[in-house]
Design an enzyme around this catalytic site. Structure first.
Site, PDB file in Angstrom:
ATOM      1  N   GLU A 178       9.926  -4.451  -4.554  1.00  0.00           N
ATOM      2  CA  GLU A 178      11.256  -4.587  -3.939  1.00  0.00           C
ATOM      3  C   GLU A 178      12.193  -5.448  -4.783  1.00  0.00           C
ATOM      4  O   GLU A 178      12.737  -6.452  -4.314  1.00  0.00           O
ATOM      5  CB  GLU A 178      11.106  -5.121  -2.518  1.00  0.00           C
ATOM      6  CG  GLU A 178      10.329  -4.136  -1.649  1.00  0.00           C
ATOM      7  CD  GLU A 178      10.155  -4.578  -0.205  1.00  0.00           C
ATOM      8  OE1 GLU A 178      10.855  -5.500   0.230  1.00  0.00           O
ATOM      9  OE2 GLU A 178       9.303  -3.985   0.479  1.00  0.00           O
ATOM     10  N   PRO A 196      12.493 -17.531 -10.550  1.00  0.00           N
ATOM     11  CA  PRO A 196      11.971 -17.441  -9.199  1.00  0.00           C
ATOM     12  C   PRO A 196      12.614 -16.284  -8.433  1.00  0.00           C
ATOM     13  O   PRO A 196      13.770 -15.968  -8.633  1.00  0.00           O
ATOM     14  CB  PRO A 196      12.392 -18.780  -8.595  1.00  0.00           C
ATOM     15  CG  PRO A 196      13.653 -19.130  -9.319  1.00  0.00           C
ATOM     16  CD  PRO A 196      13.499 -18.581 -10.707  1.00  0.00           C
ATOM     17  N   ASN A 199      14.365 -13.655  -1.581  1.00  0.00           N
ATOM     18  CA  ASN A 199      14.262 -12.699  -0.460  1.00  0.00           C
ATOM     19  C   ASN A 199      12.924 -11.977  -0.333  1.00  0.00           C
ATOM     20  O   ASN A 199      12.821 -10.993   0.361  1.00  0.00           O
ATOM     21  CB  ASN A 199      15.304 -11.573  -0.584  1.00  0.00           C
ATOM     22  CG  ASN A 199      16.701 -12.093  -0.665  1.00  0.00           C
ATOM     23  OD1 ASN A 199      17.089 -12.889   0.172  1.00  0.00           O
ATOM     24  ND2 ASN A 199      17.439 -11.672  -1.665  1.00  0.00           N
ATOM     25  N   HIS A 417       4.354   2.091  15.201  1.00  0.00           N
ATOM     26  CA  HIS A 417       4.536   1.072  14.159  1.00  0.00           C
ATOM     27  C   HIS A 417       3.343   0.124  14.137  1.00  0.00           C
ATOM     28  O   HIS A 417       2.966  -0.411  15.174  1.00  0.00           O
ATOM     29  CB  HIS A 417       5.829   0.279  14.400  1.00  0.00           C
ATOM     30  CG  HIS A 417       6.127  -0.668  13.278  1.00  0.00           C
ATOM     31  ND1 HIS A 417       6.345  -2.001  13.452  1.00  0.00           N
ATOM     32  CD2 HIS A 417       6.214  -0.446  11.943  1.00  0.00           C
ATOM     33  CE1 HIS A 417       6.572  -2.571  12.268  1.00  0.00           C
ATOM     34  NE2 HIS A 417       6.497  -1.655  11.339  1.00  0.00           N
ATOM     35  N   GLU A 419       2.595  -3.131  12.038  1.00  0.00           N
ATOM     36  CA  GLU A 419       2.812  -4.176  11.029  1.00  0.00           C
ATOM     37  C   GLU A 419       1.494  -4.941  10.919  1.00  0.00           C
ATOM     38  O   GLU A 419       1.086  -5.615  11.860  1.00  0.00           O
ATOM     39  CB  GLU A 419       3.963  -5.107  11.439  1.00  0.00           C
ATOM     40  CG  GLU A 419       4.164  -6.309  10.522  1.00  0.00           C
ATOM     41  CD  GLU A 419       4.336  -5.947   9.045  1.00  0.00           C
ATOM     42  OE1 GLU A 419       5.319  -5.303   8.684  1.00  0.00           O
ATOM     43  OE2 GLU A 419       3.439  -6.312   8.235  1.00  0.00           O
ATOM     44  N   HIS A 487       4.976   0.775   4.422  1.00  0.00           N
ATOM     45  CA  HIS A 487       5.935  -0.124   3.776  1.00  0.00           C
ATOM     46  C   HIS A 487       5.160  -1.239   3.086  1.00  0.00           C
ATOM     47  O   HIS A 487       4.018  -1.502   3.432  1.00  0.00           O
ATOM     48  CB  HIS A 487       6.912  -0.688   4.806  1.00  0.00           C
ATOM     49  CG  HIS A 487       8.015   0.290   5.117  1.00  0.00           C
ATOM     50  ND1 HIS A 487       9.329  -0.064   5.153  1.00  0.00           N
ATOM     51  CD2 HIS A 487       7.966   1.622   5.355  1.00  0.00           C
ATOM     52  CE1 HIS A 487      10.067   1.010   5.419  1.00  0.00           C
ATOM     53  NE2 HIS A 487       9.253   2.046   5.558  1.00  0.00           N
ATOM     54  N   GLU A 488       5.799  -1.855   2.072  1.00  0.00           N
ATOM     55  CA  GLU A 488       5.081  -2.759   1.166  1.00  0.00           C
ATOM     56  C   GLU A 488       3.798  -2.058   0.711  1.00  0.00           C
ATOM     57  O   GLU A 488       2.693  -2.601   0.822  1.00  0.00           O
ATOM     58  CB  GLU A 488       4.764  -4.106   1.841  1.00  0.00           C
ATOM     59  CG  GLU A 488       5.991  -4.864   2.301  1.00  0.00           C
ATOM     60  CD  GLU A 488       6.548  -4.326   3.608  1.00  0.00           C
ATOM     61  OE1 GLU A 488       5.756  -3.966   4.478  1.00  0.00           O
ATOM     62  OE2 GLU A 488       7.783  -4.243   3.732  1.00  0.00           O
ATOM     63  N   GLU A 506       7.816   3.046   1.515  1.00  0.00           N
ATOM     64  CA  GLU A 506       8.929   2.235   1.025  1.00  0.00           C
ATOM     65  C   GLU A 506       8.663   2.041  -0.473  1.00  0.00           C
ATOM     66  O   GLU A 506       8.761   2.989  -1.243  1.00  0.00           O
ATOM     67  CB  GLU A 506       8.984   0.933   1.823  1.00  0.00           C
ATOM     68  CG  GLU A 506      10.221   0.122   1.581  1.00  0.00           C
ATOM     69  CD  GLU A 506      10.158  -1.213   2.290  1.00  0.00           C
ATOM     70  OE1 GLU A 506      11.185  -1.620   2.844  1.00  0.00           O
ATOM     71  OE2 GLU A 506       9.105  -1.887   2.259  1.00  0.00           O
ATOM     72  N   GLU A 512      17.169  -2.324   4.192  1.00  0.00           N
ATOM     73  CA  GLU A 512      17.063  -3.590   4.924  1.00  0.00           C
ATOM     74  C   GLU A 512      17.657  -4.766   4.144  1.00  0.00           C
ATOM     75  O   GLU A 512      18.185  -5.704   4.732  1.00  0.00           O
ATOM     76  CB  GLU A 512      15.599  -3.873   5.291  1.00  0.00           C
ATOM     77  CG  GLU A 512      14.701  -4.039   4.076  1.00  0.00           C
ATOM     78  CD  GLU A 512      13.214  -4.090   4.420  1.00  0.00           C
ATOM     79  OE1 GLU A 512      12.813  -3.464   5.406  1.00  0.00           O
ATOM     80  OE2 GLU A 512      12.471  -4.744   3.684  1.00  0.00           O
TER      81      GLU A 512
HETATM   82  C1  NOJ Z   1       9.276  -4.805   6.317  1.00  0.00           C
HETATM   83  C2  NOJ Z   1       9.672  -3.369   6.382  1.00  0.00           C
HETATM   84  O1  NOJ Z   1      10.225  -2.957   5.150  1.00  0.00           O
HETATM   85  C3  NOJ Z   1      10.663  -3.184   7.493  1.00  0.00           C
HETATM   86  O2  NOJ Z   1      11.111  -1.849   7.545  1.00  0.00           O
HETATM   87  C4  NOJ Z   1      10.039  -3.598   8.802  1.00  0.00           C
HETATM   88  O3  NOJ Z   1      11.027  -3.570   9.795  1.00  0.00           O
HETATM   89  C5  NOJ Z   1       9.483  -5.013   8.720  1.00  0.00           C
HETATM   90  N1  NOJ Z   1       8.671  -5.173   7.584  1.00  0.00           N
HETATM   91  C6  NOJ Z   1       8.659  -5.348   9.941  1.00  0.00           C
HETATM   92  O4  NOJ Z   1       7.479  -4.605   9.940  1.00  0.00           O
HETATM   93 CA    CA Z   2      10.047  -4.077   2.846  1.00  0.00          CA
END
Ligand code: NOJ
Ligand code: CA
Length: 709
Positions: A178, A196, A199, A417, A419, A487-488, A506, A512
Site C-alpha cells: 500500500e 519512515p 499511514n 467480512h 478481519e 485485503h492486505e 486489495e 480508503e
Molecule cells: C483494511 C481494509 O483495506 C479495509 O477495506 C477494511 O475496511 C479495514 N481493513 C477493516 O477490515
Molecule cells: Ca488496506
C-alpha cells in the site's frame, strides 16, 4: 465449462543443441510470432544463464540463474546439460468470469535438465515459455537420490537490463503493497527513501528492492513489466536493484523464525518469473501472460459465485460517520455488553437494510457488512490479537438471521467480512466454522483482512508462511462454495485461473487512503500508474464510485483527488469481478443522473479492448458485457488534461447503439471543480469517432446499449 484446446507437439529440436568442447550449451526458442527470442546457455564454468531479444535488440543480457541453500552447497555452476525439449503449445481456455471469456495460451518452450558434474550431482530443470506478449521461466527440482528437502536461503535469478528505463515502482516491502508509486530512472530507485512510512499498519523495507509488478518504459517505446506467476508454497519475490549495473536480482521475502526463506520437499518447482514485453502501453494490460502460466481450473463449476456490484457498510467507517466496534468489554475473556455502547456502531440491522433497499433498487447485487462481529474493540494496535475475533458472533444490534432473510427477499446477497487482524492461527482454527456459517446463510463471498503485524511474530505478509495461509484459506473456502477477496493480501499471480474462487484482492493503496491518509491521499497520477503495474497482476478491489468527492461534513482535510467523471470511469478501467459502489446511500441519492451509470455498468466481460494508454498518464478501456453484449468505455487521466479520440470500431457491425456519455464539464478539475459532470445521449455506430476532453484528474464513462430495430 467448454474447453477448446489442442496441443502442438513439435519435438523439433530435442538434442538439437550445440554442445561445445567446454560443456557449453545453447538452447534457443522464440515467441510464436518470432519477435521475442530466448537463449538458455551454460558457460565454461557450467553456470546457467539466459538472454532475451525483442525484435533483434537485446533486452536482457547475460543473466545468471542459481540458488543458495542452507546445509547444502549453492547451485549455480558446475552443471552439465543432460537433456532438453524444445517445443510449442497452443490452447484456448475459458474464464468462468473475467476481463474476457476466451483466452489464447500459445507459447514455445525450452525445458532443459542440468546436473552437477561433481558430487552431490544434483539435478535442476529450467523451463522457459515464450509468448508473443512476454516470457515466463521457472526452476524445477525433480525427485532425485539423496536430496529430499531444499532449504532455500536465496534464489539468484538475474535480469541484466540494457537501458536505464523510466521505471514505475513501489518499494519491496515484506508486509504491504500500500505505497504510492515512484517514477524514476532504473538507476535512481531508492526503496529505502520510503522509510519512515506513514499511514501504514505495518511495513518492512529491508533493502533497495521493488515489489512486483514493476513496469519500465524505454526511449524507443519498449514496455516491460516484471512479476511472477503461480506463487504457491514459496515466498514472494522482490527485485533487488543494482542501480549501477541496471540489474534486478530476485530477493525472496524471509522470516525471522528461520535461517532459510523457503522450505520445500522434492520434487517441486518455483513460481514463474515473468517479463511482459510489448512495444506499446495498452499491450501490457491486454497481456494474459500471468494467468496463462497458471494451471487450469481445479475447482470445476464455480457458478455459485456470480460477479457483482456491491454496496456496503464500509466508507462510513473510513469517514468516521460510524464505527466498526460497538463498545463492548472483555469480561473474563468473553465479549460482554456492559452498557458502554457508544451508539455509533455502523453494522446495525437497520442500517444494513438501508443498503439492501438501495442496492435492490439500483441493479446492485451485493452488500458488504463490516463490523458485524465481536472483537473490533481490540483489532488494531494490540500485541495480543489471537483469540480476539471470532467469525460467528454478531454484535447485539445486528440480527444476522433477519438481515439475510431480508436480503434474500430483495434479491441481494450479503458479503461476509472476516478481519483477521493478522492473527492467523485464530483464523485457521475457525475457518471451517466460519465458512460453514456462510454456507448456512447462503453467502458466497467473503472479504478478508490482515491489518497489522503477522502473528506468529517474525512472519511477514509476503513470506512462505503467509503465501500458504492465503492459498489454503481460498482452497478451504472453495469447499464451502465461498469466494475470497483478501485485503492486505499476498500479490495476485494469476491463481484465479486454477482457483476461480480467488475473485479479487486489495494489495495496493486503495480508495480508503483518500478518506484518512495524512499525506493528501492518492494523487491523480496514482490510478494511471496502477493500471499498468498492480493491475497487470490481477483483479483489484479498489472500491470506486465516490460521489461526494470532498466530504467536508466528515473530514475537511481529506478528499478524493479525481473528478466525479473519473470515479465512474473506474468501473470500466479497474477490473474486478466484485466492484463496489463505495459511497454512502445519501450521496448516491443526491445524484441520480450520475448514479445511472453505476446502475447500468457491467461487471463480467466477454472481451476487453485497451484503446489508449501511456503509463502514468492516461488509459482508456472498452469492455463488452457477457450477458447483454452492451459495451462500456472508461478513460482516466492524471493531473494533466488530455483530449482522446474514441474510435468505436470495436462495436458490432450493422448495429446501432444508444450511448450515454458521462464526461468532465468544461470547468471540471479534480481539486477546483470535481463535480462538474456533463451527461449527453447520442447514437453511435461502429463508424463513429468521438473526441473527448478529460479534465485535470478527470475521466469519462460511456454506456452503449444496442438499439432494437
Ligand atoms: C483494511 C481494509 O483495506 C479495509 O477495506 C477494511 O475496511 C479495514 N481493513 C477493516 O477490515
Ligand atoms: Ca488496506
Amino acid at each position: 465449462m467448454k474447453l477448446k484446446g489442442y496441443v502442438l507437439l513439435l519435438l523439433l529440436l530435442v538434442f538439437s543443441c550445440a554442445i561445445g568442447d567446454d560443456n557449453q550449451v545453447t538452447l534457443s526458442t522464440s515467441s510464436p510470432n518470432g519477435d521475442i527470442k530466448v537463449k538458455l546457455q551454460l558457460n565454461t564454468e557450467g553456470a546457467p544463464f539466459y538472454t532475451v531479444t525483442f525484435k533483434n535488440t537485446t533486452i536482457v543480457d547475460t543473466s545468471f540463474l542459481g540458488f543458495e541453500f542452507l546445509k547444502a552447497p549453492e547451485l549455480k555452476s558446475g552443471l552439465k546439460h543432460i537433456q532438453s525439449e524444445v517445443s510449442s503449445f497452443n490452447e484456448t481456455w475459458e474464464m468462468p468470469w473475467g476481463e474476457q471469456r476466451l483466452v489464447e495460451n500459445n507459447y514455445k518452450y525450452i525445458k532443459a535438465t542440468f546436473e552437477e558434474i561433481q558430487s552431490p550431482n544434483r539435478q535442476v530443470i529450467i523451463e522457459f515459455r515464450v509468448y508473443n506478449d512476454g516470457i515466463g521461466f521457472r526452476y524445477e527440482f525433480p525427485e532425485q537420490k539423496g536430496w529430499t528437502e531444499a532449504l532455500i536461503k536465496e534464489e539468484h535469478t538475474e535480469f541484466n537490463l540494457t537501458e536505464n528505463y523510466k521505471t514505475f515502482w513501489i518499494p519491496g516491502d515484506w508486509d504491504i503493497y500500500e505505497h504510492l508509486y515512484s517514477t524514476t530512472k532504473l538507476s535512481e530507485i531508492d526503496a529505502q527513501s520510503y522509510i519512515p512510512k506513514t499511514n501504514l499498519a505495518q511495513s518492512y523495507i529491508p533493502e533497495n528492492a521493488a515489489n512486483t509488478p514493476v513496469t519500465m518504459v524505454g526511449e524507443n517505446g519498449l514496455h516491460l513489466s516484471f512479476h511472477e506467476a503461480a506463487l504457491i508454497d514459496y515466498s514472494g519475490m522482490t527485485l533487488k536493484v543494482d542501480t549501477a549495473n541496471l540489474t534486478l536480482k530476485s530477493s525472496l521475502v524471509g522470516s525471522e523464525n528461520t535461517a532459510y526463506k523457503v522450505k520445500r520437499t522434492l520434487p517441486f518447482h518455483t513460481p514463474w518469473r515473468t517479463i511482459q514485453i510489448t512495444d506499446n502501453a495498452p499491450g501490457l494490460i491486454a497481456s494474459n501472460l500471468v494467468v496463462n502460466l497458471n494451471e487450469p481450473n481445479k475447482l470445476g463449476d464455480v457458478s455459485w459465485f456470480t460477479p457483482m456490484k456491491y454496496t456496503g457498510v464500509w466508507w462510513e467507517m473510513h469517514l468516521g460517520k460510524s464505527t466498526w466496534d460497538y463498545g463492548m468489554e472483555l469480561v473474563d475473556g468473553k465479549w460482554t455488553d456492559t452498557g458502554k455502547a457508544h451508539g455509533k456502531h455502523g453494522a446495525t440491522t437497520e442500517n444494513v437494510k438501508r443498503f439492501i433497499d438501495f442496492s435492490a433498487k439500483n441493479n446492485i447485487k451485493g452488500v458488504l457488512v463490516e463490523g458485524w462481529n465481536t472483537g473490533w474493540e481490540r483489532w488494531i494496535g494490540f500485541e495480543d490479537r489471537e483469540g480476539v475475533f471470532d467469525f460467528v458472533t454478531p454484535y447485539p444490534d445486528y440480527d444476522i438471521d433477519e438481515v439475510t432473510r431480508y436480503a434474500k427477499e430483495k434479491g441481494v446477497q450479503i458479503i461476509m467480512h472476516h478481519e483477521t487482524s493478522a492473527a492467523t492461527q485464530t483464523y485457521e482454527k475457525q475457518q471451517d466454522t466460519a465458512y460453514a456459517l456462510m454456507k448456512k446463510y447462503g453467502m458466497h463471498a467473503v472479504k478478508s483482512g490482515y491489518v497489522g503485524k503477522i502473528l506468529p511474530k517474525g512472519e511477514y505478509h509476503h513470506g512462505q508462511y503467509m503465501v500458504n495461509h492465503y492459498n489454503n484459506a481460498a482452497i478451504k473456502a472453495a469447499k464451502y462454495q465461498v469466494a475470497v477477496n483478501a485485503h492486505e493480501p499476498i500479490k495476485a499471480t494469476g491463481l484465479r485461473r486454477t482457483y476461480p474462487n480467488i475473485i479479487s484482492r486489495e494489495g495496493l493503496r486503495g480508495q480508503e487512503f483518500n478518506a484518512w491518509a495524512g499525506d493528501g491521499g492518492n494523487p491523480p497520477e496514482h490510478l494511471p500508474i496502477v493500471a499498468f503495474t498492480r493491475m497487470l497482476a490481477g483483479p483489484i478491489d479498489f472500491t470506486p464510485g465516490i460521489f461526494n468527492i470532498k466530504f467536508d461534513d466528515y473530514r475537511k482535510d481529506n478528499q478524493v483527488n479525481t473528478t466525479l467523471a473519473q470515479q465512474l470511469a473506474l468501473y470500466v478501467v479497474i477490473y474486478s469481478p466484485v466492484q463496489m459502489a463505495a459511497d454512502l446511500v445519501e450521496h448516491y441519492e443526491a445524484n441520480p443522473e450520475a448514479l445511472q451509470f453505476i446502475r447500468d455498468v457491467g461487471v463480467d466481460w466477454e472481451k476487453s479492448v485497451v484503446l489508449h494508454g501511456k503509463v502514468g498518464d492516461y488509459v482508456t478501456i472498452a469492455r463488452q458485457e457477457r450477458d447483454t453484449g452492451n459495451w462500456f468505455v472508461g478513460g482516466i487521466t492524471d493531473e494533466n488534461s488530455v483530449s482522446l479520440e474514441v474510435d468505436f470500431g470495436f462495436l458490432d457491425e450493422d448495429a446501432v447503439y444508444e450511448a450515454i456519455i458521462y464526461k468532465d464539464g468544461s470547468l471540471a478539475h479534480w481539486n477546483d471543480n470535481p463535480l462538474d459532470l456533463q451527461i449527453e445521449k447520442q447514437t453511435i455506430t461502429k463508424a463513429s469517432k468521438l473526441t473527448i476532453k478529460l479534465a485535470e484528474g478527470g475521466g469519462f464513462a460511456i454506456s452503449l446499449k444496442k438499439k432494437l430495430n
